[in-house]
Design an enzyme around this catalytic site. Structure first.
Site, short mmCIF file in Angstrom:
data_model
loop_
_atom_site.label_atom_id
_atom_site.label_comp_id
_atom_site.label_asym_id
_atom_site.label_seq_id
_atom_site.Cartn_x
_atom_site.Cartn_y
_atom_site.Cartn_z
N LYS A 45 -18.24 -1.97 -102.57
CA LYS A 45 -16.96 -2.17 -102.93
C LYS A 45 -15.48 -1.46 -103.26
O LYS A 45 -13.39 -1.50 -103.05
CB LYS A 45 -16.30 -3.48 -103.00
CG LYS A 45 -17.66 -4.22 -102.23
CD LYS A 45 -16.97 -4.87 -101.07
CE LYS A 45 -18.28 -5.76 -100.77
NZ LYS A 45 -17.13 -6.14 -99.36
N TYR B 109 -23.59 -2.63 -105.19
CA TYR B 109 -22.32 -3.34 -104.32
C TYR B 109 -20.92 -2.86 -104.33
O TYR B 109 -20.51 -2.54 -104.06
CB TYR B 109 -22.72 -4.96 -104.51
CG TYR B 109 -21.79 -5.96 -104.21
CD1 TYR B 109 -21.83 -6.24 -102.96
CD2 TYR B 109 -20.61 -6.68 -105.06
CE1 TYR B 109 -20.95 -7.36 -102.41
CE2 TYR B 109 -20.07 -7.40 -104.18
CZ TYR B 109 -20.42 -7.97 -103.22
OH TYR B 109 -18.83 -8.73 -102.93
N SER C 26 -13.84 -6.48 -103.43
CA SER C 26 -14.41 -7.55 -103.85
C SER C 26 -13.33 -6.88 -105.22
O SER C 26 -13.20 -6.00 -105.76
CB SER C 26 -15.97 -7.33 -104.40
OG SER C 26 -16.59 -8.65 -104.97
N THR D 75 -20.35 -19.01 -101.05
CA THR D 75 -20.86 -18.83 -99.84
C THR D 75 -21.63 -18.15 -99.17
O THR D 75 -22.90 -18.52 -100.22
CB THR D 75 -20.21 -17.89 -99.00
OG1 THR D 75 -20.24 -16.53 -99.49
CG2 THR D 75 -18.79 -17.83 -99.15
N SER E 91 -19.73 -16.68 -90.54
CA SER E 91 -20.36 -17.49 -92.23
C SER E 91 -19.29 -17.51 -93.50
O SER E 91 -18.07 -16.63 -93.07
CB SER E 91 -20.96 -17.01 -92.27
OG SER E 91 -21.96 -17.82 -94.02
N1 LIG Z 1 -17.43 -15.69 -101.85
C1 LIG Z 1 -17.69 -14.07 -102.68
O1 LIG Z 1 -17.55 -14.96 -103.74
C2 LIG Z 1 -17.34 -12.59 -102.23
C3 LIG Z 1 -16.10 -12.00 -103.40
C4 LIG Z 1 -16.12 -11.57 -103.63
C5 LIG Z 1 -15.99 -9.94 -102.06
N2 LIG Z 1 -16.58 -10.81 -100.55
C6 LIG Z 1 -16.70 -10.18 -99.72
O2 LIG Z 1 -16.35 -10.99 -98.82
C7 LIG Z 1 -16.82 -10.99 -97.75
C8 LIG Z 1 -17.30 -12.26 -96.42
O3 LIG Z 1 -18.35 -12.20 -97.40
P1 LIG Z 1 -18.86 -14.07 -97.83
O4 LIG Z 1 -18.69 -14.77 -99.03
O5 LIG Z 1 -18.12 -14.59 -96.22
O6 LIG Z 1 -20.39 -14.34 -97.69
P2 LIG Z 1 -21.58 -14.84 -96.19
O7 LIG Z 1 -22.63 -14.41 -96.31
O8 LIG Z 1 -20.61 -16.00 -95.69
O9 LIG Z 1 -20.29 -14.23 -94.15
C9 LIG Z 1 -21.14 -12.88 -94.40
C10 LIG Z 1 -20.78 -12.77 -92.80
O10 LIG Z 1 -21.48 -11.17 -92.92
C11 LIG Z 1 -22.25 -11.10 -90.99
N3 LIG Z 1 -22.69 -9.67 -91.75
C12 LIG Z 1 -23.79 -9.40 -92.47
N4 LIG Z 1 -23.52 -8.47 -91.91
C13 LIG Z 1 -23.27 -7.92 -91.12
C14 LIG Z 1 -23.24 -6.64 -90.35
N5 LIG Z 1 -24.27 -5.41 -90.16
N6 LIG Z 1 -22.70 -6.73 -88.81
C15 LIG Z 1 -22.15 -7.92 -88.45
N7 LIG Z 1 -22.37 -9.28 -89.94
C16 LIG Z 1 -22.76 -9.03 -90.46
C17 LIG Z 1 -23.63 -11.75 -91.99
O11 LIG Z 1 -24.04 -13.02 -90.53
C18 LIG Z 1 -22.21 -13.17 -92.26
O12 LIG Z 1 -21.42 -13.98 -91.66
C19 LIG Z 1 -17.90 -9.52 -97.60
O13 LIG Z 1 -18.12 -8.59 -97.05
C20 LIG Z 1 -18.51 -10.01 -99.53
O14 LIG Z 1 -18.84 -8.58 -99.73
C21 LIG Z 1 -17.39 -12.87 -101.28
#
Ligand SMILES: NC(=O)c1ccc[n+]([C@@H]2O[C@H](COP(=O)([O-])OP(=O)(O)OC[C@H]3O[C@@H](n4cnc5c(N)ncnc54)[C@H](O)[C@@H]3O)[C@@H](O)[C@H]2O)c1
Length: 276
Positions: free
Chosen positions: A167, A163, A150, A198, A20
């Site tokens: 991070k 969270y 993050s 996302t 994802s």
């Molecule tokens: N989207 C944002 O704005 C944002 C901002 C800062 C940081 N992040 C970080 O980016 C990373 C990706 O997030 P995203 O936005 O793509 O979210 P998302 O929810 O689209 O994707 C996260 C993915 O991680 C997988 N996942 C969750 N728990 C898991 C586990 N225990 N084992 C294996 N896989 C697992 C989920 O199944 C999913 O496919 C994360 O670490 C998130 O904290 C995202």
């Protein structure tokens, strides 16, 4: 403006959380650059979809592997499968993560279950993945590792403590790990995404943003609009980011051109953190 063409056609890339969002988007960009890929996630069905999309873009080998990053045995089994199927690993993007399931409560009523989930996945899960793959990199005496933190590490919104803690811990880990792996000619860097719409926003995150923003922006009632308003109000470039923006940053950090960059944190946030 010019552009950079990446070539990862000789590299095996492992991405966690690749079913994802940022993980999937980064997998697709690596595939466009010719990489072989191990698409890892606890959600195998969606990981298979990412893998199928990648196969359309690269002539490299692409496999989907079930990996719950909180489970040491599953992480080790996934690593063994990857080594057996792909022969080696050149790049690890440890990216799987979750947001708090309960947004908004103050410290005294954040349930233990929320602390445990977020720290287990975002912090200890990342440690488990790095620990499992470190011997592969040590033996090769080369490789690139990128971790996803993050901007929440620096800019905690009120009442999103678990969270932010998870991070900021990522950055502390990356710092120490980069020194350790430097002895083996392995680069370890961290990206801090800002706001990327996302699936992570699916669970109540808008409530957190509304609480942080106060009344002014409450007219928005969908998560994406709230997120975009947050990004526009707080960033120098007045906008949110796309998964591709994260992918390009990761690819740069994994490129030969970035060989002298290690132990660094790259905010990919349209200039959000620097305004704090
Ligand atoms: N989207 C944002 O704005 C944002 C901002 C800062 C940081 N992040 C970080 O980016 C990373 C990706 O997030 P995203 O936005 O793509 O979210 P998302 O929810 O689209 O994707 C996260 C993915 O991680 C997988 N996942 C969750 N728990 C898991 C586990 N225990 N084992 C294996 N896989 C697992 C989920 O199944 C999913 O496919 C994360 O670490 C998130 O904290 C995202």
């Amino acid at each position: 403006m010019g552009s950079v063409a990446f070539d990862f056609s000789k590299d095996v890339v492992v991405i966690t959380g690749a079913a994802s969002g940022i993980g999937r988007g980064t997998a697709l960009q690596f595939a466009k650059a010719g990489a072989s890929l191990a698409i890892c996630d606890m959600n195998l069905e969606e990981a298979e979809k990412t893998a199928a999309q990648c196969r359309e873009l690269t002539s490299g080998k692409v496999i989907a592997v079930k990996m719950n990053v909180t489970n040491d045995d599953e992480v080790a089994a996934a690593r063994d499968t990857i080594i057996k199927e792909m022969g080696t690993v050149d790049i690890l993007f440890s990216n799987a993560g979750v947001s708090s399931k309960v947004m908004g409560p103050p410290l005294d009523i954040i349930p233990n279950s929320d602390w445990e989930l977020v720290l287990q996945v975002n912090t200890l899960g990342m440690v488990k993945v790095c620990r499992a793959f470190a011997p592969v990199f040590r033996e090769k005496r080369s490789g690139k590792i990128v971790l996803t933190s993050s901007i929440a590490a620096y800019t905690s919104t009120p009442r999103s403590m678990p969270y932010s803690v998870s991070k900021l811990a990522t950055i502390g880990f990356a710092h120490a790990f980069s020194i350790e792996m430097g002895e083996y000619n392995v680069n370890v860097n961290t990206i801090c995404p800002g706001f990327v719409y996302t699936n992570i926003y699916a669970d109540g995150t808008a409530m957190k943003f509304r609480a942080a923003l106060g009344g002014g922006l409450l007219k928005f009632n969908d998560n994406e609009s709230v997120m975009n308003a947050m990004a526009a109000a707080g960033s120098s470039l007045k906008r949110a980011q796309k998964v591709e923006d994260m992918a390009y940053a990761v690819m740069f950090l994994c490129s030969e051109q970035a060989k002298e960059i290690t132990g660094q944190v790259l905010n990919v946030d349209s200039g959000y953190v620097n305004r704090f």
